[in-house]
Design an enzyme around this catalytic site. Structure first.
Site, PDB file in Angstrom:
ATOM      1  N   LEU A  79       0.827  -1.353   0.109  1.00  0.00           N
ATOM      2  CA  LEU A  79      -0.083   0.139   0.112  1.00  0.00           C
ATOM      3  C   LEU A  79       0.814   1.123   0.013  1.00  0.00           C
ATOM      4  O   LEU A  79       0.290   2.145  -0.395  1.00  0.00           O
ATOM      5  CB  LEU A  79      -0.882   0.015   1.126  1.00  0.00           C
ATOM      6  CG  LEU A  79      -1.935  -1.073   1.268  1.00  0.00           C
ATOM      7  CD1 LEU A  79      -2.846  -1.111   2.489  1.00  0.00           C
ATOM      8  CD2 LEU A  79      -3.005  -1.080   0.045  1.00  0.00           C
ATOM      9  N   GLY A  80       1.832   1.298   0.707  1.00  0.00           N
ATOM     10  CA  GLY A  80       2.631   2.355   0.706  1.00  0.00           C
ATOM     11  C   GLY A  80       3.753   2.286   1.596  1.00  0.00           C
ATOM     12  O   GLY A  80       3.994   1.191   2.428  1.00  0.00           O
ATOM     13  N   GLY A  82       6.142   4.561   5.144  1.00  0.00           N
ATOM     14  CA  GLY A  82       6.470   5.940   5.750  1.00  0.00           C
ATOM     15  C   GLY A  82       7.659   5.694   6.565  1.00  0.00           C
ATOM     16  O   GLY A  82       8.496   4.820   6.505  1.00  0.00           O
ATOM     17  N   GLY A  83       7.528   6.726   7.501  1.00  0.00           N
ATOM     18  CA  GLY A  83       8.867   6.522   8.522  1.00  0.00           C
ATOM     19  C   GLY A  83       8.992   5.383   9.253  1.00  0.00           C
ATOM     20  O   GLY A  83       9.916   4.678   9.795  1.00  0.00           O
ATOM     21  N   PHE A  84       7.692   4.631   9.581  1.00  0.00           N
ATOM     22  CA  PHE A  84       7.861   3.440  10.347  1.00  0.00           C
ATOM     23  C   PHE A  84       8.154   2.344   9.629  1.00  0.00           C
ATOM     24  O   PHE A  84       8.988   1.145  10.096  1.00  0.00           O
ATOM     25  CB  PHE A  84       6.342   3.224  10.963  1.00  0.00           C
ATOM     26  CG  PHE A  84       6.145   2.194  11.940  1.00  0.00           C
ATOM     27  CD1 PHE A  84       6.252   2.250  13.161  1.00  0.00           C
ATOM     28  CD2 PHE A  84       5.788   0.770  11.435  1.00  0.00           C
ATOM     29  CE1 PHE A  84       6.016   1.354  14.042  1.00  0.00           C
ATOM     30  CE2 PHE A  84       5.648  -0.101  12.217  1.00  0.00           C
ATOM     31  CZ  PHE A  84       5.843  -0.052  13.642  1.00  0.00           C
ATOM     32  N   GLY A  85       7.763   2.215   8.231  1.00  0.00           N
ATOM     33  CA  GLY A  85       8.058   1.013   7.565  1.00  0.00           C
ATOM     34  C   GLY A  85       7.047   0.888   6.524  1.00  0.00           C
ATOM     35  O   GLY A  85       6.086   1.469   6.248  1.00  0.00           O
ATOM     36  N   PRO A  86       7.149  -0.258   5.725  1.00  0.00           N
ATOM     37  CA  PRO A  86       6.161  -0.550   4.496  1.00  0.00           C
ATOM     38  C   PRO A  86       4.697  -0.952   5.157  1.00  0.00           C
ATOM     39  O   PRO A  86       4.832  -1.385   6.223  1.00  0.00           O
ATOM     40  CB  PRO A  86       6.656  -1.647   3.896  1.00  0.00           C
ATOM     41  CG  PRO A  86       7.621  -2.282   4.707  1.00  0.00           C
ATOM     42  CD  PRO A  86       8.184  -1.380   5.737  1.00  0.00           C
ATOM     43  N   VAL A  87       3.812  -0.686   4.464  1.00  0.00           N
ATOM     44  CA  VAL A  87       2.615  -0.973   4.850  1.00  0.00           C
ATOM     45  C   VAL A  87       2.034  -1.795   3.762  1.00  0.00           C
ATOM     46  O   VAL A  87       1.883  -1.579   2.616  1.00  0.00           O
ATOM     47  CB  VAL A  87       1.599   0.307   5.036  1.00  0.00           C
ATOM     48  CG1 VAL A  87       0.105  -0.060   5.552  1.00  0.00           C
ATOM     49  CG2 VAL A  87       2.163   1.499   5.744  1.00  0.00           C
ATOM     50  N   ASP A 204       1.780  15.063  15.117  1.00  0.00           N
ATOM     51  CA  ASP A 204       2.043  14.983  13.719  1.00  0.00           C
ATOM     52  C   ASP A 204       0.806  14.835  12.785  1.00  0.00           C
ATOM     53  O   ASP A 204       0.535  14.169  11.948  1.00  0.00           O
ATOM     54  CB  ASP A 204       2.758  13.604  13.553  1.00  0.00           C
ATOM     55  CG  ASP A 204       3.493  13.414  12.149  1.00  0.00           C
ATOM     56  OD1 ASP A 204       3.753  14.629  11.422  1.00  0.00           O
ATOM     57  OD2 ASP A 204       3.910  12.341  11.582  1.00  0.00           O
TER      58      ASP A 204
END
Length: 453
Positions: A79-80, A82-87, A204
């Site tokens: 799906l995408g 971010g800073g956390f990791g892949p989704v 955020d």
């Protein structure tokens, strides 16, 4: 300022998150008595282990094994990231856990080499495990087996607000009421966090963290940077600057003093994006328009000017009254100082009634031309006085001309009228000519008589 402090300040301002060298190395003494049969706890500082256990125990979430997550990931879709990791998008079968219905889910997979780590993972579990609200994304469970750290959320099929606002070539732009509804629902989510028994500062708030379900209901997501609000007589929480550049409040950016009013400023930025359809920072625009707040804020409190910043994709299909009030709310939220900014509950109280002011679509304007010439009606009274002194013949000619003027749109009538007018004129000329001839003849007879005398 020490080098490490400068690094923390820079990384925080640019949306990246600094980890110390000891955190990166992950060299921590293992605790064999840990209740978790994994290497996850061994990577956490010893003083924080009890905190993690208590937070996970109170979370009331499903703790999935990695074997179960493999089943969820059988037909995964990216799906995408971010800073956390892949989704990824996955699917929970109905027999995986008792009482857990079959459903699509979104799974965040912590990137070991990414910018976020244990603290952000725990903050997400702690916040969404304890706080439940219709405008917060629901966290279903987590996995923390060995080095695999995942968060399992309800799936939000409409994606993020950011995509709908700024990917206009792929997604149909939102209407005015849709934008206002999203703003109200996001404001309710923030107000709930700020007014909770243990207040929480989101820290955020931005368009990409507002997700939409199948009914376009807005829900806040990604609580990795959430922070407990000030306790007791404290007015703020001192912390390193973290968040996303462009959305962070200037007072928090400069001092590191975090309050609920920091979230209010970020909400003002998103509300401004909803009004204008522009990103808060856009290097592709002219220099004076690259920073959305600097460019648009002077227009927000001007009823005669605010329409200049409204999103052209709305095509003027919005209530002017509602838009003006929403613009004023954005202006107050974007105050450079925290005290003048309203509380989120006050924002909700102002914005929610605006949903009852329906948008006013501008249709095609049609003007119907009356069959009878308006000049005839306006002159009717004057004409009646004018013809009173005319003789019968002139009155008849005047009536004929007026009837012709009523039917100028008819070619047949117009031609017939012109022919009759020419005939009338010719007859009138002949009579006048005959009258002058007779008078001239009588004059010559008189002159002859006088000459003979």
């Amino acid at each position: 300022m020490a080098t490490s402090s400068w690094k923390s300040f820079f990384m925080g301002c640019t949306g990246y998150f600094y980890q110390s060298s000891t955190e990166k190395e992950g060299k921590r003494p293992e605790d064999p008595s840990s209740a978790f049969s994994s290497n996850f706890i061994s990577d956490i500082p010893f003083s924080s282990k009890d905190l993690y256990r208590r937070a996970l125990a109170r979370s009331n979430l499903h703790e999935f094994t990695f074997a179960e997550m493999k089943i969820v990931f059988t037909n995964r879709n990216f799906l995408g990231a971010g800073g956390f990791g892949p989704v990824y998008k996955g699917f929970l079968p109905d027999k995986l856990r008792p009482g857990l219905e079959a459903q699509h889910v979104a799974v965040k997979y912590l990137d070991q080499e990414g910018n976020q780590g244990h603290n952000e993972w725990l903050a997400e579990v702690r916040c969404l495990g304890q706080y439940r609200h219709p405008n917060l994304v629901k966290l279903i469970g987590y996995c923390c087996e060995k080095k695999h750290r995942m968060l399992v959320y309800e799936y939000m099929p409409r994606g993020s607000l950011e995509n709908h606002l700024f990917m206009k070539s792929l997604i149909e732009p939102f209407s005015w009421l849709q934008r206002l509804k999203i703003a109200v629902e996001a404001a309710k989510g923030l107000a709930f966090l700020h007014d909770a028994d243990k207040p929480l500062i989101y820290r955020d708030f931005k368009a990409s963290n507002i997700l939409l379900d199948s009914d376009y209901t807005a829900k806040l997501s990604d609580f990795g940077l959430a922070k407990d609000g000030p306790q007791g007589d404290a007015t703020h929480v001192s912390t390193r600057v973290m968040g996303t550049h462009g959305y962070a409040a200037p007072d928090y950016f400069m001092t590191g003093h975090l309050t609920a009013k920091s979230d209010v400023y970020s909400f003002g930025v998103v509300l401004l994006e909803l009004l204008t359809g522009r990103r808060c920072l856009d290097e592709n625009r002219r220099a004076r328009e690259r920073n959305l707040v600097d460019w648009a804020r002077p227009y927000l409190k001007r009823p005669d000017k605010f329409h200049k910043i409204m999103d052209p994709n709305l095509q003027d299909n919005y209530s002017t009254e509602a838009a003006q009030k929403a613009a004023l709310v954005a202006y107050l939220c974007l105050s450079n100082k925290p005290n003048p900014r309203p509380r989120m509950k006050e924002v909700v109280d102002v914005l929610e009634p605006l949903l009852r002011i329906k948008e006013l679509p501008m249709g095609t304007f049609v003007f119907s031309v009356p069959e009878v010439d308006e000049d005839c009606d306006n002159m009717k009274a004057d004409d009646e006085n004018l013809v009173a002194g005319m003789d019968q013949e002139r009155r008849e000619r005047h009536d004929r001309r007026r009837r012709r003027r009523r039917h100028v749109h008819s070619v047949v009538r117009a031609e017939g009228g012109l022919q009759r007018e020419e005939k009338d004129l010719s007859e009138d000329s002949l009579r006048r000519h005959h009258h002058r001839g007779s008078r001239h003849h009588r004059s010559r007879e008189s002159l002859g008589s006088e000459t003979s005398i």
